[in-house]
Design a protein around this motif. Structure first.
Motif, PDB file in Angstrom:
ATOM      1  N   ASP A  80       0.754  -1.402  -0.016  1.00  0.00           N
ATOM      2  CA  ASP A  80      -0.414  -0.051  -0.113  1.00  0.00           C
ATOM      3  C   ASP A  80       1.124   1.688   0.416  1.00  0.00           C
ATOM      4  OD1 ASP A  80      -2.181   1.508   0.492  1.00  0.00           O
ATOM      5  OD2 ASP A  80      -2.826   1.047   1.950  1.00  0.00           O
ATOM      6  N   VAL A  81       0.457   2.191  -1.003  1.00  0.00           N
ATOM      7  CA  VAL A  81       1.341   3.676  -1.374  1.00  0.00           C
ATOM      8  C   VAL A  81       1.428   4.041  -0.554  1.00  0.00           C
ATOM      9  CG1 VAL A  81      -0.356   4.324  -2.483  1.00  0.00           C
ATOM     10  CG2 VAL A  81       1.994   5.064  -2.488  1.00  0.00           C
ATOM     11  N   VAL A  82      -0.187   3.979   0.588  1.00  0.00           N
ATOM     12  CA  VAL A  82       0.016   4.969   2.103  1.00  0.00           C
ATOM     13  C   VAL A  82       1.190   4.680   3.024  1.00  0.00           C
ATOM     14  CG1 VAL A  82      -1.312   5.517   3.983  1.00  0.00           C
ATOM     15  CG2 VAL A  82      -1.953   5.762   1.434  1.00  0.00           C
ATOM     16  N   ALA A  83       1.272   3.036   2.957  1.00  0.00           N
ATOM     17  CA  ALA A  83       2.434   3.133   4.625  1.00  0.00           C
ATOM     18  C   ALA A  83       3.778   2.923   3.991  1.00  0.00           C
ATOM     19  CB  ALA A  83       2.672   1.242   4.473  1.00  0.00           C
ATOM     20  N   ARG A  84       4.181   3.303   2.766  1.00  0.00           N
ATOM     21  CA  ARG A  84       5.818   3.940   2.260  1.00  0.00           C
ATOM     22  C   ARG A  84       5.502   5.280   2.278  1.00  0.00           C
ATOM     23  NH1 ARG A  84       5.893   1.447  -3.914  1.00  0.00           N
ATOM     24  NH2 ARG A  84       4.565   2.645  -4.446  1.00  0.00           N
ATOM     25  N   TYR A  85       4.209   6.212   2.308  1.00  0.00           N
ATOM     26  CA  TYR A  85       4.544   7.570   2.868  1.00  0.00           C
ATOM     27  C   TYR A  85       4.635   7.364   4.655  1.00  0.00           C
ATOM     28  CZ  TYR A  85       4.488   8.645  -2.198  1.00  0.00           C
ATOM     29  OH  TYR A  85       5.055   8.832  -3.278  1.00  0.00           O
ATOM     30  N   VAL A  86       3.520   6.998   5.034  1.00  0.00           N
ATOM     31  CA  VAL A  86       4.176   7.278   6.597  1.00  0.00           C
ATOM     32  C   VAL A  86       5.095   6.850   7.242  1.00  0.00           C
ATOM     33  CG1 VAL A  86       3.166   6.372   8.443  1.00  0.00           C
ATOM     34  CG2 VAL A  86       1.307   6.648   6.617  1.00  0.00           C
ATOM     35  N   GLU A  87       5.698   5.324   6.094  1.00  0.00           N
ATOM     36  CA  GLU A  87       7.490   5.426   6.713  1.00  0.00           C
ATOM     37  C   GLU A  87       8.218   6.299   6.772  1.00  0.00           C
ATOM     38  OE1 GLU A  87      10.209   1.271   6.970  1.00  0.00           O
ATOM     39  OE2 GLU A  87       9.987   2.639   5.041  1.00  0.00           O
ATOM     40  N   ARG A  88       8.304   6.950   5.513  1.00  0.00           N
ATOM     41  CA  ARG A  88       9.032   7.635   4.842  1.00  0.00           C
ATOM     42  C   ARG A  88       8.857   9.301   5.725  1.00  0.00           C
ATOM     43  NH1 ARG A  88      13.991   9.045   3.802  1.00  0.00           N
ATOM     44  NH2 ARG A  88      14.198  11.283   2.213  1.00  0.00           N
TER      45      ARG A  88
ATOM     46  N   MET B 216       8.066   9.344   8.789  1.00  0.00           N
ATOM     47  CA  MET B 216       8.618   8.872  10.140  1.00  0.00           C
ATOM     48  C   MET B 216      10.150   9.247  10.566  1.00  0.00           C
ATOM     49  SD  MET B 216       6.107   9.028  12.291  1.00  0.00           S
ATOM     50  CE  MET B 216       6.620   8.791  13.473  1.00  0.00           C
ATOM     51  N   GLN B 217      10.845   8.721   9.217  1.00  0.00           N
ATOM     52  CA  GLN B 217      12.092   8.780   9.230  1.00  0.00           C
ATOM     53  C   GLN B 217      12.551  10.462   8.926  1.00  0.00           C
ATOM     54  OE1 GLN B 217      12.591   6.512   5.497  1.00  0.00           O
ATOM     55  NE2 GLN B 217      12.914   4.412   6.079  1.00  0.00           N
ATOM     56  N   CYS B 218      11.596  10.929   8.436  1.00  0.00           N
ATOM     57  CA  CYS B 218      12.032  12.358   7.781  1.00  0.00           C
ATOM     58  C   CYS B 218      11.953  13.856   9.299  1.00  0.00           C
ATOM     59  CB  CYS B 218      11.524  12.883   6.880  1.00  0.00           C
ATOM     60  SG  CYS B 218      11.864  12.529   5.669  1.00  0.00           S
ATOM     61  N   ARG B 219      11.210  11.933  10.297  1.00  0.00           N
ATOM     62  CA  ARG B 219      10.613  13.719  11.833  1.00  0.00           C
ATOM     63  C   ARG B 219      11.877  13.003  12.557  1.00  0.00           C
ATOM     64  NH1 ARG B 219       8.519  16.915  14.823  1.00  0.00           N
ATOM     65  NH2 ARG B 219       7.573  16.211  17.126  1.00  0.00           N
ATOM     66  N   GLU B 220      11.953  12.131  12.324  1.00  0.00           N
ATOM     67  CA  GLU B 220      12.551  11.361  13.479  1.00  0.00           C
ATOM     68  C   GLU B 220      14.616  12.565  13.360  1.00  0.00           C
ATOM     69  OE1 GLU B 220      13.584   7.614  13.314  1.00  0.00           O
ATOM     70  OE2 GLU B 220      11.203   7.319  14.104  1.00  0.00           O
TER      71      GLU B 220
ATOM     72  N   ALA C  88      12.333  20.147  13.798  1.00  0.00           N
ATOM     73  CA  ALA C  88      11.974  21.108  13.381  1.00  0.00           C
ATOM     74  C   ALA C  88      10.748  20.334  12.885  1.00  0.00           C
ATOM     75  CB  ALA C  88      12.126  22.109  12.522  1.00  0.00           C
ATOM     76  N   GLY C  89       9.562  19.879  13.675  1.00  0.00           N
ATOM     77  CA  GLY C  89       8.230  18.991  13.857  1.00  0.00           C
ATOM     78  C   GLY C  89       8.112  19.532  13.317  1.00  0.00           C
ATOM     79  N   SER C  90       6.453  19.007  12.171  1.00  0.00           N
ATOM     80  CA  SER C  90       5.536  19.102  12.062  1.00  0.00           C
ATOM     81  C   SER C  90       4.555  19.073  12.174  1.00  0.00           C
ATOM     82  CB  SER C  90       5.173  18.613  10.391  1.00  0.00           C
ATOM     83  OG  SER C  90       5.064  16.917  10.966  1.00  0.00           O
ATOM     84  N   GLY C  91       4.148  18.821  14.008  1.00  0.00           N
ATOM     85  CA  GLY C  91       3.670  18.634  14.465  1.00  0.00           C
ATOM     86  C   GLY C  91       2.443  17.238  14.519  1.00  0.00           C
ATOM     87  N   ILE C  92       3.347  16.443  13.713  1.00  0.00           N
ATOM     88  CA  ILE C  92       3.059  15.321  13.236  1.00  0.00           C
ATOM     89  C   ILE C  92       3.887  14.245  13.716  1.00  0.00           C
ATOM     90  CG2 ILE C  92       2.226  13.133  11.485  1.00  0.00           C
ATOM     91  CD1 ILE C  92       2.376  15.654   9.009  1.00  0.00           C
ATOM     92  N   SER C  93       3.610  13.370  14.612  1.00  0.00           N
ATOM     93  CA  SER C  93       3.566  12.032  15.328  1.00  0.00           C
ATOM     94  C   SER C  93       3.209  10.630  15.456  1.00  0.00           C
ATOM     95  CB  SER C  93       3.513  12.372  16.966  1.00  0.00           C
ATOM     96  OG  SER C  93       2.136  12.841  17.550  1.00  0.00           O
ATOM     97  N   GLU C  94       3.490   9.713  15.984  1.00  0.00           N
ATOM     98  CA  GLU C  94       3.044   8.659  15.654  1.00  0.00           C
ATOM     99  C   GLU C  94       1.769   8.212  16.905  1.00  0.00           C
ATOM    100  OE1 GLU C  94       4.894   3.376  16.644  1.00  0.00           O
ATOM    101  OE2 GLU C  94       6.588   5.253  16.520  1.00  0.00           O
TER     102      GLU C  94
END
Length: 217
Positions: free
Chosen positions: A184-192, A194-198, A202-208
């Motif tokens: 699922d393409v959504v899973a790939r983008y969620v993983e990416r 989260m990687q960038c977030r870590e 400068a967070g975007s407010g999006i967390s796990e």
């Protein structure tokens, strides 16, 4: 972009392998080629191919080394049946899920059995892909949009109804066969994401926790 709803099956007419890749010609059989143009995309066993030549009942495409290495295309032979789907239109009914035609890797059939009026297929994936396979989530197998019904470690189960089995090449699968898998393409983008977030302060407010709360993971 595709939906994973197979429009027709075709057959490989010819494969010309070269050091730089391959050129493939497909007998489109019942696929409507009336609106196909040069440069259009046709998913062939889940692989997005660009039409480089066509007739009223066939088309040709170039296959890159990346595709030959990552997919089952490297083992294909003339006469082999393939699933076909033309790229979706903005006005099309969205019957499956978002399918990019970019194969992530191979899945291997480990077991096939009948249950009621359907067939159950167990498939095994490389451990690097198992995190993307979720119960009741979507996967694409040789271009077919399917629902995952259970997951055990690096194996997952699909239930194939008679219509899907009759209209695709799935009935031809045997134990040990390798087939193209797109997660699922959504899973790939969620993983990416989260990687960038870590990797940034400068967070975007999006967390796990936010993604879990809103149902994305």
């Amino acid at each position: 972009m595709f939906t994973g709803i197979i429009e027709a099956t075709g057959r490989i007419k010819a494969i010309q392998r070269q050091p730089s890749g391959a050129r493939i010609e497909i007998d489109a059989q019942s696929l409507d080629m009336g609106d196909v143009k040069l440069g259009d995309s046709i998913a062939t066993n889940g692989i997005c191919l660009t039409v480089t030549d066509f007739t009223t009942n066939s088309f040709s495409a170039d296959v890159s080394l990346e595709t030959l290495e990552r997919t089952a295309f490297g083992n294909y032979q003339p006469g082999q049946r393939v699933n076909l789907e033309k790229a979706m239109l903005a006005t099309s009914r969205f019957g499956g899920h978002i399918v990019s035609g970019h194969v992530d890797g191979l899945a291997t059939v480990t077991a096939i059995s009948e249950r009621g009026n359907a067939w159950e297929y167990w498939l095994q994936v490389d451990k690097s892909l198992r995190a993307y396979i979720a119960e009741k989530g979507s996967v694409t197998i040789d271009g077919v949009s399917l629902t995952v019904n259970s997951v055990v470690d690096d194996k997952f189960r699909l239930t194939i109804v008679p219509h899907t089995r009759a209209e695709t090449i799935i009935a031809e699968y045997g134990v040990g066969q390798q087939i193209n898998l797109e997660v699922d393409v959504v899973a790939r983008y969620v993983e990416r994401l989260m990687q960038c977030r870590e990797q940034t302060d400068a967070g975007s407010g999006i967390s796990e926790s936010l993604l879990r709360k809103t149902g994305f993971i």
